[in-house]
Design an enzyme around this catalytic site. Structure first.
Site, PDB file in Angstrom:
ATOM      1  N   ASN A 258       0.860  -1.188   0.000  1.00 34.33           N
ATOM      2  CA  ASN A 258       0.000   0.000   0.000  1.00 34.33           C
ATOM      3  C   ASN A 258       0.899   1.242   0.000  1.00 34.33           C
ATOM      4  O   ASN A 258       0.829   2.099   0.873  1.00 34.33           O
ATOM      5  CB  ASN A 258      -0.963  -0.024   1.203  1.00 34.33           C
ATOM      6  CG  ASN A 258      -2.028   1.037   1.072  1.00 34.33           C
ATOM      7  OD1 ASN A 258      -2.195   1.883   1.937  1.00 34.33           O
ATOM      8  ND2 ASN A 258      -2.744   1.055  -0.032  1.00 34.33           N
ATOM      9  N   LEU A 259       1.743   1.296  -1.002  1.00 30.32           N
ATOM     10  CA  LEU A 259       2.867   2.233  -0.982  1.00 30.32           C
ATOM     11  C   LEU A 259       2.436   3.680  -1.186  1.00 30.32           C
ATOM     12  O   LEU A 259       1.556   3.980  -1.982  1.00 30.32           O
ATOM     13  CB  LEU A 259       3.875   1.838  -2.067  1.00 30.32           C
ATOM     14  CG  LEU A 259       4.439   0.419  -1.934  1.00 30.32           C
ATOM     15  CD1 LEU A 259       5.433   0.133  -3.057  1.00 30.32           C
ATOM     16  CD2 LEU A 259       5.091   0.199  -0.569  1.00 30.32           C
ATOM     17  N   HIS A 260       3.087   4.567  -0.437  1.00 30.70           N
ATOM     18  CA  HIS A 260       2.866   6.009  -0.556  1.00 30.70           C
ATOM     19  C   HIS A 260       4.232   6.683  -0.715  1.00 30.70           C
ATOM     20  O   HIS A 260       5.273   5.991  -0.780  1.00 30.70           O
ATOM     21  CB  HIS A 260       2.100   6.536   0.660  1.00 30.70           C
ATOM     22  CG  HIS A 260       2.677   6.130   1.991  1.00 30.70           C
ATOM     23  ND1 HIS A 260       3.931   6.516   2.411  1.00 30.70           N
ATOM     24  CD2 HIS A 260       2.189   5.327   2.977  1.00 30.70           C
ATOM     25  CE1 HIS A 260       4.176   6.012   3.608  1.00 30.70           C
ATOM     26  NE2 HIS A 260       3.142   5.274   3.965  1.00 30.70           N
TER      27      HIS A 260
ATOM     28  N   GLY B 214       6.128   8.144   1.287  1.00 28.16           N
ATOM     29  CA  GLY B 214       7.109   7.827   2.335  1.00 28.16           C
ATOM     30  C   GLY B 214       7.940   6.610   1.936  1.00 28.16           C
ATOM     31  O   GLY B 214       9.174   6.607   2.048  1.00 28.16           O
ATOM     32  N   HIS B 215       7.255   5.583   1.448  1.00 32.48           N
ATOM     33  CA  HIS B 215       7.972   4.374   1.003  1.00 32.48           C
ATOM     34  C   HIS B 215       8.867   4.688  -0.203  1.00 32.48           C
ATOM     35  O   HIS B 215      10.013   4.221  -0.277  1.00 32.48           O
ATOM     36  CB  HIS B 215       6.982   3.286   0.574  1.00 32.48           C
ATOM     37  CG  HIS B 215       6.051   2.805   1.646  1.00 32.48           C
ATOM     38  ND1 HIS B 215       4.708   3.056   1.630  1.00 32.48           N
ATOM     39  CD2 HIS B 215       6.275   2.055   2.764  1.00 32.48           C
ATOM     40  CE1 HIS B 215       4.126   2.483   2.678  1.00 32.48           C
ATOM     41  NE2 HIS B 215       5.050   1.874   3.387  1.00 32.48           N
TER      42      HIS B 215
ATOM     43  N   GLY C 215      11.928   3.961   8.020  1.00 25.99           N
ATOM     44  CA  GLY C 215      11.443   5.320   8.246  1.00 25.99           C
ATOM     45  C   GLY C 215      11.421   5.671   9.730  1.00 25.99           C
ATOM     46  O   GLY C 215      10.993   4.859  10.555  1.00 25.99           O
TER      47      GLY C 215
ATOM     48  N   LYS D  42       9.375   7.498  10.982  1.00 25.31           N
ATOM     49  CA  LYS D  42       7.963   7.508  11.380  1.00 25.31           C
ATOM     50  C   LYS D  42       7.730   6.431  12.438  1.00 25.31           C
ATOM     51  O   LYS D  42       6.984   6.608  13.383  1.00 25.31           O
ATOM     52  CB  LYS D  42       7.108   7.248  10.141  1.00 25.31           C
ATOM     53  CG  LYS D  42       5.825   6.552  10.380  1.00 25.31           C
ATOM     54  CD  LYS D  42       4.674   7.490  10.287  1.00 25.31           C
ATOM     55  CE  LYS D  42       3.353   6.813  10.485  1.00 25.31           C
ATOM     56  NZ  LYS D  42       3.335   5.368  10.399  1.00 25.31           N
TER      57      LYS D  42
ATOM     58  N   GLN E 181      10.620   1.353  16.183  1.00 23.45           N
ATOM     59  CA  GLN E 181      10.957   0.184  15.346  1.00 23.45           C
ATOM     60  C   GLN E 181      12.410   0.266  14.865  1.00 23.45           C
ATOM     61  O   GLN E 181      13.140  -0.734  14.886  1.00 23.45           O
ATOM     62  CB  GLN E 181      10.011   0.133  14.154  1.00 23.45           C
ATOM     63  CG  GLN E 181      10.382  -0.877  13.087  1.00 23.45           C
ATOM     64  CD  GLN E 181       9.303  -0.996  12.030  1.00 23.45           C
ATOM     65  OE1 GLN E 181       8.304  -1.671  12.237  1.00 23.45           O
ATOM     66  NE2 GLN E 181       9.487  -0.348  10.891  1.00 23.45           N
TER      67      GLN E 181
ATOM     68  N   SER F 142       0.933   7.440   6.026  1.00 21.67           N
ATOM     69  CA  SER F 142       0.800   6.093   6.567  1.00 21.67           C
ATOM     70  C   SER F 142      -0.254   5.345   5.775  1.00 21.67           C
ATOM     71  O   SER F 142      -1.266   5.932   5.370  1.00 21.67           O
ATOM     72  CB  SER F 142       0.368   6.162   8.040  1.00 21.67           C
ATOM     73  OG  SER F 142      -0.096   4.895   8.472  1.00 21.67           O
TER      74      SER F 142
HETATM   75  P1  AMP Z   1       5.141  -0.085   6.445  1.00 24.69           P
HETATM   76  O1  AMP Z   1       4.766  -0.491   5.055  1.00 24.69           O
HETATM   77  O2  AMP Z   1       4.138   0.793   7.101  1.00 24.69           O
HETATM   78  O3  AMP Z   1       5.589  -1.253   7.286  1.00 24.69           O
HETATM   79  O4  AMP Z   1       6.419   0.830   6.280  1.00 24.69           O
HETATM   80  C1  AMP Z   1       7.570   0.377   5.608  1.00 24.69           C
HETATM   81  C2  AMP Z   1       8.699   1.321   5.871  1.00 24.69           C
HETATM   82  O5  AMP Z   1       8.342   2.622   5.419  1.00 24.69           O
HETATM   83  C3  AMP Z   1       9.014   1.449   7.375  1.00 24.69           C
HETATM   84  O6  AMP Z   1      10.412   1.555   7.541  1.00 24.69           O
HETATM   85  C4  AMP Z   1       8.314   2.727   7.737  1.00 24.69           C
HETATM   86  O7  AMP Z   1       8.896   3.385   8.838  1.00 24.69           O
HETATM   87  C5  AMP Z   1       8.510   3.532   6.466  1.00 24.69           C
HETATM   88  N1  AMP Z   1       7.526   4.605   6.411  1.00 24.69           N
HETATM   89  C6  AMP Z   1       6.180   4.486   6.515  1.00 24.69           C
HETATM   90  N2  AMP Z   1       5.595   5.706   6.486  1.00 24.69           N
HETATM   91  C7  AMP Z   1       6.601   6.607   6.380  1.00 24.69           C
HETATM   92  C8  AMP Z   1       6.655   8.032   6.315  1.00 24.69           C
HETATM   93  N3  AMP Z   1       5.559   8.778   6.369  1.00 24.69           N
HETATM   94  N4  AMP Z   1       7.869   8.616   6.220  1.00 24.69           N
HETATM   95  C9  AMP Z   1       8.993   7.858   6.181  1.00 24.69           C
HETATM   96  N5  AMP Z   1       9.012   6.533   6.228  1.00 24.69           N
HETATM   97  C10 AMP Z   1       7.836   5.900   6.326  1.00 24.69           C
END
Ligand code: AMP
Length: 289
Positions: A32-34, A36-37, A149, A151, A155, A187
């Site tokens: 579900n990439l945005h 941030g990813h 991240g 964020k 973690q 997120s």
């Molecule tokens: P997730 O898919 O939510 O597990 O996130 C995957 C990676 O992307 C993790 O290292 C998160 O910390 C990072 N991440 C998620 N949201 C953000 C954001 N808004 N800014 C920076 N990194 C992010």
């Protein structure tokens, strides 16, 4: 862009790169990439000659009653975004591939201490689930560096501690939080918010900034600032779990004389559990804790 759905395919691609003398950077995600990813991926591409992203929604980091079953999956659009961003290899395994023995009796990796505070207090077992899956991923991607991240600040600290303690030959890099224009941290879970909740959500960032200003003034105790932050979020319609100022380097309680603090927040808004955090650099060492 290569796509590997099995551990064997992943290992074959990585082995070829290693023989060719390539360096490898890695970004684990749950899809579900945005932006941030994608920002993490672009940084990863700068730092190594080959980049790997994983997409895997890891069941063992979700507690009972949490959103594992409804976690958003958008694999086709994720692939397009990764391809457009120049990714070399997507690793997208299914559950059996990463947990061949099932998830109940699986070997677990646990980082003590850090895993039981803040988010760990409200999500027991969460960080052990994260540490376990990241170990499996790191052992098979065998990257030179892995990017996470900030964020998910706690973690990043758990993963750094794990890599240090288990002597894993990989460098872990935390990267700045990517925000929406109104300050809300990007997120995957933001998609759970309805329009009214989405309009409220940036108040977390606003409350954190007000708390930072108060902290910089150094005329109120940190406990009073935390209590005010909790009350502010609760009266705005959130269900805050914590609003906590900690030492940035190890998330322990701040002490007089500290200069680098981290404010961390978790709050429910409707169906979404939102987390965020902010660095507080004090120009003068902390006078009252
Ligand atoms: P997730 O898919 O939510 O597990 O996130 C995957 C990676 O992307 C993790 O290292 C998160 O910390 C990072 N991440 C998620 N949201 C953000 C954001 N808004 N800014 C920076 N990194 C992010």
């Amino acid at each position: 862009m290569n796509i590997a759905n099995s551990v064997d395919e992943l290992r074959a691609v990585v082995a070829g790169w290693r023989r060719a003398g390539e360096t490898i950077s890695f970004v684990p995600t749950m899809g579900n990439l945005h932006d941030g990813h994608i920002t993490l991926l672009l940084k990863a591409r700068e730092l190594a000659t080959r980049s790997v992203v994983s997409i895997f929604v890891n069941p063992i980091q979700f507690g009972r009653g949490e959103d594992y079953a409804k976690y958003p999956s958008t694999l086709e659009s994720d692939k397009q975004k990764l391809q457009a961003a120049g990714l070399d290899l997507l690793f997208a395994p299914d559950l059996n591939e990463l947990y061949p023995g099932g998830i109940e009796e699986d070997t677990r990796v646990t980082v003590p201490g850090l895993s039981s505070i803040l988010c760990g207090q409200y999500r027991p077992g969460h960080f052990s689930g994260v540490a376990t899956v990241v170990t499996k991923l790191l052992m098979n991607v065998q990257p030179d560096l892995a990017l996470f991240g900030d964020k998910d600040y706690q973690q990043v600290m758990v993963i750094k501690q794990m890599v240090h303690d288990l002597l894993m030959p990989v460098k872990i890099l935390g990267q700045p939080i990517v925000r929406e224009a109104d300050g809300l941290a990007m997120s995957s879970r933001n998609s759970y918010l309805n329009a009214a909740e989405r309009a409220l959500a940036p108040q977390i960032f606003q409350a954190m900034n007000r708390a930072r200003e108060k902290t910089l003034l150094q005329n109120t105790s940190l406990i009073a600032i935390e209590t005010a932050g909790m009350a502010e979020l609760a009266s705005a319609g959130f269900r805050p779990e914590y609003f906590s100022i900690r030492r940035a380097q190890d998330l322990s309680a701040p002490q007089v004389g500290d200069t680098t603090l981290q404010l961390l927040v978790a709050a429910w808004l409707g169906p979404a559990r939102l987390i965020d955090n902010l660095r507080i650099e004090l120009p003068e060492p902390l006078k009252i804790a």
